[in-house]
Motif scaffolding. Structure first.
Motif, PDB file in Angstrom:
ATOM      1  N   LEU A   1     -56.566  25.629  23.851  1.00 31.50           N
ATOM      2  CA  LEU A   1     -57.330  25.074  22.729  1.00 31.50           C
ATOM      3  C   LEU A   1     -57.514  23.566  22.931  1.00 31.50           C
ATOM      4  O   LEU A   1     -56.521  22.834  23.004  1.00 31.50           O
ATOM      5  CB  LEU A   1     -56.560  25.336  21.422  1.00 31.50           C
ATOM      6  CG  LEU A   1     -57.115  24.749  20.124  1.00 31.50           C
ATOM      7  CD1 LEU A   1     -58.452  25.361  19.753  1.00 31.50           C
ATOM      8  CD2 LEU A   1     -56.124  24.945  18.976  1.00 31.50           C
ATOM      9  N   PRO A   2     -58.758  23.076  23.015  1.00 32.88           N
ATOM     10  CA  PRO A   2     -58.958  21.629  23.196  1.00 32.88           C
ATOM     11  C   PRO A   2     -58.302  20.857  22.048  1.00 32.88           C
ATOM     12  O   PRO A   2     -58.510  21.187  20.885  1.00 32.88           O
ATOM     13  CB  PRO A   2     -60.482  21.476  23.160  1.00 32.88           C
ATOM     14  CG  PRO A   2     -61.026  22.837  23.455  1.00 32.88           C
ATOM     15  CD  PRO A   2     -60.014  23.808  22.915  1.00 32.88           C
TER      16      PRO A   2
ATOM     17  N   LYS B   1     -51.320  22.545  25.090  1.00 30.82           N
ATOM     18  CA  LYS B   1     -51.866  22.985  26.378  1.00 30.82           C
ATOM     19  C   LYS B   1     -50.998  24.029  27.070  1.00 30.82           C
ATOM     20  O   LYS B   1     -51.343  24.534  28.121  1.00 30.82           O
ATOM     21  CB  LYS B   1     -52.071  21.784  27.304  1.00 30.82           C
ATOM     22  CG  LYS B   1     -53.172  20.854  26.833  1.00 30.82           C
ATOM     23  CD  LYS B   1     -53.496  19.779  27.851  1.00 30.82           C
ATOM     24  CE  LYS B   1     -54.600  18.870  27.315  1.00 30.82           C
ATOM     25  NZ  LYS B   1     -55.005  17.844  28.263  1.00 30.82           N
ATOM     26  N   GLU B   2     -49.847  24.305  26.470  1.00 34.80           N
ATOM     27  CA  GLU B   2     -49.011  25.352  27.056  1.00 34.80           C
ATOM     28  C   GLU B   2     -49.369  26.743  26.535  1.00 34.80           C
ATOM     29  O   GLU B   2     -48.941  27.744  27.086  1.00 34.80           O
ATOM     30  CB  GLU B   2     -47.532  25.046  26.804  1.00 34.80           C
ATOM     31  CG  GLU B   2     -47.084  23.880  27.691  1.00 34.80           C
ATOM     32  CD  GLU B   2     -45.637  23.488  27.484  1.00 34.80           C
ATOM     33  OE1 GLU B   2     -44.899  24.260  26.852  1.00 34.80           O
ATOM     34  OE2 GLU B   2     -45.269  22.395  27.939  1.00 34.80           O
TER      35      GLU B   2
ATOM     36  N   HIS C   1     -56.487  23.927  35.130  1.00 30.01           N
ATOM     37  CA  HIS C   1     -55.162  23.743  34.512  1.00 30.01           C
ATOM     38  C   HIS C   1     -54.153  24.727  35.112  1.00 30.01           C
ATOM     39  O   HIS C   1     -54.545  25.732  35.705  1.00 30.01           O
ATOM     40  CB  HIS C   1     -55.261  23.907  32.988  1.00 30.01           C
ATOM     41  CG  HIS C   1     -55.618  25.301  32.556  1.00 30.01           C
ATOM     42  ND1 HIS C   1     -56.920  25.705  32.383  1.00 30.01           N
ATOM     43  CD2 HIS C   1     -54.854  26.390  32.287  1.00 30.01           C
ATOM     44  CE1 HIS C   1     -56.929  26.975  32.009  1.00 30.01           C
ATOM     45  NE2 HIS C   1     -55.701  27.420  31.956  1.00 30.01           N
ATOM     46  N   PRO C   2     -52.848  24.442  34.947  1.00 34.41           N
ATOM     47  CA  PRO C   2     -51.838  25.349  35.501  1.00 34.41           C
ATOM     48  C   PRO C   2     -52.044  26.778  34.966  1.00 34.41           C
ATOM     49  O   PRO C   2     -52.152  26.972  33.761  1.00 34.41           O
ATOM     50  CB  PRO C   2     -50.509  24.755  34.987  1.00 34.41           C
ATOM     51  CG  PRO C   2     -50.811  23.318  34.726  1.00 34.41           C
ATOM     52  CD  PRO C   2     -52.235  23.282  34.259  1.00 34.41           C
TER      53      PRO C   2
END
Lengths: 188, 188
Positions: free
Chosen positions: B103-104, B108-109, B142-143
């Motif tokens: 979600l911007p 971020k995890e 991203h990861p």
């Protein structure tokens, strides 16, 4: 298959977003004339289409197609190779269309070649105005087509993203090797 | 960069061709709600959007966005994972949008994962009506993103071209590794 998802239908779908009446554009490979007609209708009577082909019969058929659609007046049909674009066009253009390979229904041995296409493309990139777009449909399926596609993509990959945004529309499933692919260059 | 040439802008540009007022569609990943709003406006008050997210704050913000635009009535906001689509939707749908990753502006995890995305996609493919379209934006940057992108593309490559036309819109120059890419599935 939905026709506008194909590389050929996709060209018109995308370019419609960029073309305005009164603009100057180039059809680098007239062929059967469908792209020439599309461009002529998009820029209208106040616009101008420079249209190149090395095959006289392609130009003759296209002339008839344009006449039928009342679009001949805004098209300059040029019987010469597209690697000489800069000898004929000296003003900024809004869009350039390349539809590579051979003339459908014509002599399949007369094909566009990577080296001349690249020469033409580089001249076209110089002529393109800021905000303009160049579209290329490449056909890796015929003899020589894969070589041309690889040469072009190698060149496009190297372009600076500060000036050029290069995008590709390609098939993921089915016969990916032979499917035509659409490339476009947008100039900042 | 022309915004509609980006994968995100490209989704709306392409889907506009497919959506009609009154249709039933799915936003599988509500996120910031921009795709939900786009779908709600495209299908209108006589249509229906099923909108999924596992994050309550994403749904709350989207509810406000939809209310502001008078579109809340045609949206069914569902606080659950998109891998449970078939528990909520039992009728044919015209389109499904996936905007993967995180979600911007959020945590971020919390990211979508290839395995659950694939489970959801397969249910969505069953629900999709003939002539319908599924769009996916994948973010290899991203990861975990690269792994999800690879898994999806591997699966999509295997689909029969008699039923599915799978196309990809991707960047050719610049940072291709991190650039989002747009995938779409059209059902015959």
């Amino acid at each position: 298959m939905n026709s506008f998802l194909k590389a050929t239908g996709f060209t018109h779908f995308l370019l419609e977003k960029f073309l305005r009446s009164g603009e100057i554009v180039i059809d680098a490979t007239v062929g059967n004339g469908y792209d020439t007609l599309f461009l002529a209708q998009a820029v209208g009577a106040s616009g101008l289409v420079y249209a190149f082909d090395i095959q006289e019969n392609a130009l003759q058929k296209t002339k008839i197609l344009l006449e039928k659609n009342n679009c001949l007046q805004q098209v300059n049909l040029i019987h010469d190779g597209h690697e000489k674009i800069s000898q004929y066009v000296r003003e900024p253009v809004a869009a350039i269309i390349y539809n590579l390979g051979y003339l459908p229904g014509g002599n399949k041995e007369i094909i566009t070649k990577g080296e001349t296409t690249l020469l033409s493309l580089q001249q076209g990139m110089e002529l393109l105005r800021s905000g303009g777009i160049i579209s290329l449909i490449v056909y890796p399926g015929h003899p020589g087509g894969k070589k041309e596609a690889d040469l072009l993509e190698q060149y496009l990959t190297s372009l600076s993203p500060r000036i050029w945004q290069v995008m590709k529309w390609s098939r993921v499933n089915g016969d990916r090797v032979k499917a035509p692919c659409f490339l476009c260059l947008h100039k900042s």
